[in-house]
Design an enzyme around this catalytic site. Structure first.
Site: not given
Ligand SMILES: C[S@@+](CC[C@H](N)C(=O)[O-])C[C@H]1O[C@@H](n2cnc3c(N)ncnc32)[C@H](O)[C@@H]1O
Length: 209
Positions: A87, A114, A60, A110, A146
């Site tokens: 990343e 939008k 993460d 994520d 979702d």
């Molecule tokens: C909506 S959360 C989902 C977390 C977990 N997979 C869950 O379902 O509970 C999205 C996660 O992805 C991480 N994240 C988003 N963009 C990222 C990126 N480019 N590289 C690494 N992590 C990322 C965020 O920090 C966050 O912890």
């Protein structure tokens, strides 16, 4: 950034792009799983507890979430998780070797709903190629969301790219394990769907590629 005790257990991958030695990181584990964008990582911990002989990489970009994961693992005595602060695109396109992973989980990423933010979504056709590269032949890509437009778009990309074939049976063993975000979405009445794809043969499966 102020360092914390848990940071001793988090690998921070930045700038210099060297390909990770997965055998070294995982202690030569035969089966390697990656939870990409693991968040606080309740799913990661339960997965690692279910399969103590496997290595689980938890990646993460947010260090605070990884710290929570590390603390939980320490409390629970879970020792087969390696936390990576990195990343996701960098990890998949630069740090991971070809054909290294048995199963890769990209769960509730994520959705960037939008229209003007679509470019931030992780899964694109190019990213799918990199996901295929880092999986072993027959390895499994597990996606959940979702968000209906995002999951339709991912399904279109994965069905159409010629690199994967759908096989939802490849995640039947973990259908009962929910992520933190999945629990949240389910509690608000949302529907979270899971998709699994197996990596098909491509040129980079040949040794010496
Ligand atoms: C909506 S959360 C989902 C977390 C977990 N997979 C869950 O379902 O509970 C999205 C996660 O992805 C991480 N994240 C988003 N963009 C990222 C990126 N480019 N590289 C690494 N992590 C990322 C965020 O920090 C966050 O912890």
């Amino acid at each position: 950034m102020q360092l914390k005790e848990e940071d001793r257990f988090i690998e921070i991958l930045t700038g210099s792009y060297c390909v990770l030695d997965l055998a070294k990181i995982t202690g030569n584990a035969e089966f390697i799983e990656l939870d990409l964008g693991c968040g606080k990582g309740s799913f990661t911990t339960k997965l690692a507890e279910r399969y103590p002989d496997r290595a689980v990489l938890a990646a993460d970009v947010m260090i605070g979430r990884l710290r929570k994961l590390v603390k939980r693992n320490q409390r629970a005595g879970v020792a087969n998780i390696t936390a990576l602060r990195v990343e996701a695109q960098l990890l998949v396109s630069r740090f991971l070797p070809d054909n290294g992973l048995d199963r890769l989980h990209l769960l509730c990423p994520d959705p960037w709903p939008k229209e003007r933010h679509r470019g931030h979504r992780l899964v694109t056709a190019d990213f799918a190629t990199q996901l295929r590269r880092v999986l072993k032949l027959g390895g499994v890509l597990h996606f959940s969301s979702d968000d209906v437009p995002y999951r339709d778009s991912v399904e279109r990309i994965l069905d159409g790219c010629g690199l994967f074939e759908r096989d939802d049976s490849a995640i039947a063993d973990i259908a009962d394990i929910k992520t933190d975000f999945e629990e949240l979405w389910l509690s608000t009445g949302k529907d979270v769907r899971h998709y699994a794809y197996r990596a098909l043969p491509v040129n980079f499966d040949s040794p010496g590629h």
